[in-house]
Design an enzyme around this catalytic site. Structure first.
Site, mmCIF file in Angstrom:
data_model
loop_
_atom_site.group_PDB
_atom_site.id
_atom_site.type_symbol
_atom_site.label_atom_id
_atom_site.label_comp_id
_atom_site.label_asym_id
_atom_site.label_seq_id
_atom_site.Cartn_x
_atom_site.Cartn_y
_atom_site.Cartn_z
ATOM 1 N N GLY A 38 0.792 -1.227 0.000
ATOM 2 C CA GLY A 38 0.000 0.000 0.000
ATOM 3 C C GLY A 38 0.822 1.273 0.000
ATOM 4 N N GLU A 39 2.142 1.170 0.139
ATOM 5 C CA GLU A 39 2.961 2.391 0.078
ATOM 6 C C GLU A 39 2.948 2.945 -1.347
ATOM 7 O OE1 GLU A 39 6.869 1.519 1.585
ATOM 8 O OE2 GLU A 39 6.178 1.431 3.659
ATOM 9 N N HIS A 130 -13.973 25.672 0.044
ATOM 10 C CA HIS A 130 -14.715 26.179 1.199
ATOM 11 C C HIS A 130 -13.787 27.044 2.035
ATOM 12 C CE1 HIS A 130 -18.626 24.515 2.643
ATOM 13 N NE2 HIS A 130 -18.544 24.046 1.419
ATOM 14 N N LYS A 197 -30.581 25.349 4.822
ATOM 15 C CA LYS A 197 -30.248 23.923 4.966
ATOM 16 C C LYS A 197 -29.817 23.616 6.396
ATOM 17 C CE LYS A 197 -26.319 21.982 3.193
ATOM 18 N NZ LYS A 197 -25.462 21.474 2.122
HETATM 19 C C1 R5P Z 1 -21.794 21.868 1.961
HETATM 20 O O1 R5P Z 1 -21.510 22.742 2.728
HETATM 21 C C2 R5P Z 1 -21.544 21.961 0.487
HETATM 22 O O2 R5P Z 1 -21.663 23.265 0.037
HETATM 23 C C3 R5P Z 1 -22.473 21.041 -0.284
HETATM 24 O O3 R5P Z 1 -23.792 21.540 -0.205
HETATM 25 C C4 R5P Z 1 -22.440 19.651 0.263
HETATM 26 O O4 R5P Z 1 -21.119 19.187 0.357
HETATM 27 C C5 R5P Z 1 -23.235 18.696 -0.602
HETATM 28 O O5 R5P Z 1 -23.187 17.417 -0.016
HETATM 29 P P1 R5P Z 1 -24.285 16.347 -0.333
HETATM 30 O O6 R5P Z 1 -24.353 16.174 -1.832
HETATM 31 O O7 R5P Z 1 -23.769 15.099 0.347
HETATM 32 O O8 R5P Z 1 -25.557 16.802 0.253
#
Ligand code: R5P
Length: 300
Positions: A38-39, A130, A197
């Site tokens: 695995g290296e 991010h 969300k």
């Molecule tokens: C989260 O902060 C990102 O902006 C995406 O919304 C997220 O990574 C999407 O992940 P998933 O498709 O698993 O919902």
């Protein structure tokens, strides 16, 4: 561009080819293989001594071995006498773990940045990382940091393939407002807004859509990453409940883990588009032009 060699790691070759073409530079080769235990074995086959090197590798699905490959390669390039070394990391792994959300957690992106810092390379180019809680990435990574966007390229694709009458741009959460804004600009100044969300687990999210005016409208839903697809699935459900008509989904990094792709195909979207930061069945748009535009400013 003379005295520049472009090299692709095992997850970056497709982009290295395009970047070398657009830069008009030599495309070199690297041998990468795994030993039986695995290296990782790396051998740079191009002559990099005294040259400026652009190394491309995306830290995408299965990032841990790609991180080892990337760090060892960058270190070897310096060791072999490359004059300047630039890392192009189209998808930067661990960027979402940028805080200790629960007691005892590792802040993984800080640890990864520390490893990059130890290499003293000359620049890092990444795409829509991010950076919500990182204010000074150049200091953190110890190299001039360029966080580029792939959303403009996605916008150009949408604009040239669809007529956008009566359309609005939506991001699935507050953090996606920056991408919704860019997409709306690229589409000629459309209106944009975001949903709300709440993440329940790595696979589960709840989406709320308060005060969003999408009834009878076509929607371009834009996000940085599609991983499990949960965010897009729940957002599309919420938008349809509110009376949205046709929906196009665009994302920069189509990780599409597990059953994400078939899940998304079932949604009956007008189109599902991603870039080639991560190669996938929906990688219809290349970020190579955006990366090359930024590299040219440094290498000119
Ligand atoms: C989260 O902060 C990102 O902006 C995406 O919304 C997220 O990574 C999407 O992940 P998933 O498709 O698993 O919902």
């Amino acid at each position: 561009m003379k005295d520049v060699v472009v090299l692709g790691g095992s997850s970056g070759e497709h982009l290295a080819v395009r970047i070398a073409e657009l830069l008009g530079s030599e495309l070199g080769e690297i041998e990468v293989k795994q030993f039986p235990d695995g290296e990782t074995y790396i051998r740079i086959l191009a002559d990099v001594s005294g040259k400026r090197v652009v190394y491309v590798n995306s830290l995408q699905r299965g990032p841990n071995s790609l991180i080892v490959e990337t760090l060892y390669t960058l270190d070897a390039l310096k060791d072999l006498g490359a004059r300047e070394v630039y890392a192009v990391i189209p998808y930067m792994a661990y960027a979402r773990q940028d805080e200790r959300f629960n007691p005892g957690e590792a802040v993984s992106i800080f640890s990864l940045a520390k490893l990059f810092r130890a290499l003293s390379i000359d620049g890092i180019y990444t795409v829509d990382m991010h950076l919500h809680r990182i204010t000074d990435p150049t200091k953190l990574f110890g190299a001039k940091f360029h966080n580029l966007t792939g959303v403009r390229e996605l916008g150009k694709y949408v604009k040239s393939n669809y007529s956008l009458d009566n359309a609005v741009v939506i991001g699935p959460d507050e953090e996606a407002e920056q991408w919704a804004k860019i997409m709306a600009e690229e589409l000629g100044g459309l209106e944009y807004s975001v949903l709300e969300k709440k993440r329940i687990s790595a696979e589960e999210v709840v989406i709320e859509a308060r005060g969003i005016g999408v009834s009878g409208k076509n929607v371009v839903l834009v996000d940085d990453i599609i991983s499990t697809g949960g965010t897009v699935v729940e957002s599309v459900k919420a938008l349809r409940k509110l009376g949205a008509r046709e929906i196009i989904v665009a994302c920069v990094h189509p990780l599409l883990v597990g059953r994400a792709y078939p899940r998304l195909l079932r949604l009956g979207l007008k189109d599902l588009i991603g870039t080639d930061t991560v190669l996938s069945p929906i990688s219809k748009v290349s970020v190579a032009p955006a990366i090359v535009e930024a590299l040219r400013k440094t290498l000119a």
